[in-house]
Write an enzyme that holds these catalytic residues in place. Sequence first.
Site, PDB file in Angstrom:
ATOM      1  N   GLY A 700     -32.735  -7.643  42.856  1.00 19.76           N
ATOM      2  CA  GLY A 700     -31.576  -7.724  43.730  1.00 19.76           C
ATOM      3  C   GLY A 700     -32.006  -7.861  45.167  1.00 19.76           C
ATOM      4  N   SER A 701     -31.091  -8.305  45.993  1.00 18.82           N
ATOM      5  CA  SER A 701     -31.415  -8.339  47.408  1.00 18.82           C
ATOM      6  C   SER A 701     -30.150  -8.131  48.208  1.00 18.82           C
ATOM      7  CB  SER A 701     -32.076  -9.659  47.773  1.00 18.82           C
ATOM      8  OG  SER A 701     -31.195 -10.710  47.453  1.00 18.82           O
ATOM      9  N   GLY A 702     -30.318  -7.514  49.340  1.00 19.63           N
ATOM     10  CA  GLY A 702     -29.154  -7.231  50.171  1.00 19.63           C
ATOM     11  C   GLY A 702     -29.515  -7.402  51.619  1.00 19.63           C
ATOM     12  N   VAL A 707     -35.010  -5.830  46.341  1.00 21.71           N
ATOM     13  CA  VAL A 707     -35.320  -4.725  45.442  1.00 21.71           C
ATOM     14  C   VAL A 707     -36.047  -5.250  44.211  1.00 21.71           C
ATOM     15  CG1 VAL A 707     -34.395  -2.796  44.129  1.00 21.71           C
ATOM     16  CG2 VAL A 707     -33.275  -3.506  46.236  1.00 21.71           C
ATOM     17  N   ASP A 831     -24.595   3.514  55.542  1.00 19.18           N
ATOM     18  CA  ASP A 831     -24.278   2.272  54.842  1.00 19.18           C
ATOM     19  C   ASP A 831     -23.850   2.556  53.406  1.00 19.18           C
ATOM     20  OD1 ASP A 831     -23.892  -0.412  54.479  1.00 19.18           O
ATOM     21  OD2 ASP A 831     -26.003  -0.899  54.186  1.00 19.18           O
TER      22      ASP A 831
END
Length: 979
Positions: A700-702, A707, A831
């Site tokens: 995943g990436s944000g 990640v 966050d």
Amino acid sequence: MTKLRPTSSLQTHLCFLLFLLLLLISHANSQSLQDREQAVLLKLKSYLQSPPFLSHWIPSTSNTSHCSWRPEITCTNNSVTGLSLVNTNITLPVPPFICDLKNLTLIDLSYNYFPGEFPKAFYNCSKLQYLDLSQNYFVGKIPDDIDSLRRLRYLNLARNNFSGDIPVAIGRLQELRNLQLCMNEFNGSVPPEIGNLSNLEDLNLSYNVKLVPWNLLSNFTRLKKLKTLCIRQSYLVGELPGTIGEMEALEELDLAINSLSGTIPSGLFLLENLSIIHLFQNILSGDVPQMVEALNLSAIDLSGNYLTGPIPEDYGKLTKLTVLALSYNDFSGEIPTNIGRLPNLINFKLSNNNLSGTLHPDFGRYSELESFEVSVNRLTGKLPDNLCYWGKLLGLEAYENNLTGELPTSLGNCSSLSTVKVYDNGLSGNIPSGMWTAPNLSSVLMSNNSFTGELPEKMSWNLSRLEIRDNRFSGNIPAGVSSWTNLQVFDAGNNFFNGTVPQELTSLPSLITLYLDQNKLTGFLPTDIISWKTLYTLNFSRNQLYGPIPAKLGLLPGLAALDLSENQLSGQIPAQLGRLKLNNLNLSSNHLSGKIPIEFQNAAYDRSFLDNQGLCATSPSAKLKICNRKSGKISSKYLALILTFGILLSLLALSLSFFMVRAYWKRNRSDSNWKLTRFQRLNFTESKIISGVTENNLVGSGGSGKVYRVPVNRTGDVVAVKKISNDTNLEEKLEKEFLAEVKILSSIRHANIVKLMCCISKDNSKLLVYEYLENRSLDQWLHKRNWPSNLTSSDHHVVLDWPKRLQIAVGAARGLCYMHHYCVPPVVHRDMKSSNILLDSDFNAKIADFGLAKMLVKEGELATMSAVAGTPGYFAPEFGYTRRMNEKIDVYSFGVILLELTTGREAKDEHTNLVEWAWRHFEKRNPLADALDEDIREPCWLDEMCFVFTLAIRCTQRLPCDRPSMMEVVRILNRCGNR
Ligand SMILES: *[C@@H]1O[C@H](CO)[C@@H](O)[C@H](O)[C@H]1NC(C)=O
Ligand SMILES: *[C@@H]1O[C@H](CO)[C@@H](O)[C@H](O)[C@H]1NC(C)=O
Ligand SMILES: *[C@@H]1O[C@H](CO)[C@@H](O)[C@H](O)[C@H]1NC(C)=O
């Protein structure tokens, strides 16, 4: 007798010789014992690779010289009986020959990095009484035959990674006085046999957050010598046994942050030796015992339960009491008067109850009070005058009561004072003038009272929040305002301030929120706005300001809400304002004229320009007239000029970026050293992590990084690695701060917070290594994103039904509550969002990513603004670009998550913002049930879902102070789950 016979003389000589011989032999014997011990120690030294801290372990001619190898060695009768290697960075296994030192009674290996299982080598130390292995990397089970160490009196295995059950054998260590098992990874059960340790004086099982829910308190009450019983946050359930009143020796009882229910047994308060009772954050209910004979009590903390009835009169007899914390309960009636005269009271916390009546005027007079908190009750009358009599008071919190009269005069001479929160009362009079200059004063919240007087020229430079809205303050905004340099929130709306807005106000560098609406301010707005780099909200509406709108407002990088309505402002709207990304703009009811900047000519700003006769739009709009077109063409001469200039500029940019790229490559080649910062025991190496950060493992990436799911060893252990990259090298200060925060976070163990294991860093990237949770993040389940491949979407409905969602809400709330209320200093997440709530195999919620990524962004840095400004849809209106934020921003974001859980909608899609949508629904008084997620809207859950939806509405209130604290949220959700 003087005359000796020859035979007897010979005998005597023989005897003497024999004696000498014996002496010699025995001496040689003992010498060899000592030599042996010295040899073992030297072997130990070389086993440890002769570390610098053992440089004084030098053999000498005297064979007992090792007895002076302090502080590591202690000797008794020239034989080694104690070995302490504390905090010495040892990473090797415990040496198997350690018990060749046969006479050891004490082994202390705490604060090292010893790996592996519990060393059975210790069994050879048959005299061992004291064993301290705390704060190491030990793993596996505590052995089932640990009772081989039958002489053990002290056993400390705290802060390791021991797992499994705590063995029954521990209950057979009959000599044990002290047993410390806190902060491990036990995921089985605790044996009732611990209740057999009849000599036990101190038992600590706190922070074992993976234990199977348990309650053996009725077995533990047989420990008649036990002085300290600490089982904080370790999944205790069920009731407190009545037999707890039979633990005559008990001095400290800490069972806080569990799920204990039922009432508090009356016997507890009769225990003569009891000095500390910590039962906060459980689900205890009913009236508290009224009879108190435990006159040694020095701390009672029962906050965050559901306790009812009056506060016992008898508490007023507890002359040793320093802490009385009963906040967040349902206590009613009046506060017993004699409590006000307790001679040692320091912390007095009764907020959020149903208390009525008045406060005794003697509070603070007879004890060195530091905190006085009585907010959210129904108290009347005056605040006690002497609260700061001893000059120690740090905080006064009395908001949301019906208090009247003036602020205590003692606040005028109270240099310790840091917080004053008295909003929503009927207080009046002037503020004691000395209060403003108390050097540590940081928050003054007094909105909605009837205070009078003027603001001072000089104010504590620490002040960051000044909220005095809805009062009767008058006079000018003083020019001295420029010295209030740390002010972040200044809300002085709805008062009688007059005069002009001083230019000095614009020099406050930290300001985030400025409300001066509904006053009598006049004159021009300051034009030269220099320092408002972080300003987010600016409201001057409903004054008598005239003149133009300063064009430089358009240069404020963070301005998102601007309200100048109901003034006499005139002239054009500066085109520069169009550059702002405003969520909220109101320039209505002024005398503005001319063209509205093109950026505002759309439906979102429909209501922003009403009632300004001279304004017009270039494109048709329902509310505004059309401007008549006149000018608009640019001459070709200008065009040529602009073109040349543009080409020049791009050339410059090109060469600049070339140099930057080159510098970047240079730097990247030079730094290839990863640095490991670990604060816990690890069962993997850093190279495993670094080599595992590959595209294949990306999950995943944000906004703040990518990640990865990284397998770390052959047994199938997996960790989650978050990679944060910044473009620039960090300043040393920021780097230090970051590591400090990593340290805090990795020391925290809470069932609802993802465990941070370590941080691996290189100049411009950081790898944060977390425990891996198989059900990944809440948003994936809720909004059907990135399905785990073994699931079909029909599983989704079965899996995330309402009880599961409620369980997730409760878990996440507990995690946040812990960080806000039980960490010193409090940790704000910054966050919160559904993708930061991870789920374990049983769908228990764990909060990930506590604010770390955000820290790496420099304050006020423009380019990264979007990264700091939180995630759209989740961030609170007051959100600024500063790292010092109030925990209420998390409450807001948590409210958004509750809305997601109840409605099934996303926090923000292209069209709608969930909070706005929910509030519209709520304010129109539409049936709440219509807002709920149709997929899970079963009749039996409707009530609960509506209840949680309403809580979400409260959490997303515009003003931070209107939002509940996480403590309150946990309480409300707990109650919901228990119905
Ligand atoms: C140490 O142990 C030896 C036997 O190994 C014994 O003879 C001696 O008395 C002990 N010394 C002490 C101080 O306990
Ligand atoms: C252990 O390591 C730390 C950090 O590297 C160092 O400051 C400390 O002196 C070391 N302690 C010993 C006893 O070597
Ligand atoms: C634990 O307590 C229960 C109830 O008091 C008792 O029945 C049981 O025998 C105890 N267990 C042990 C191992 O002492």
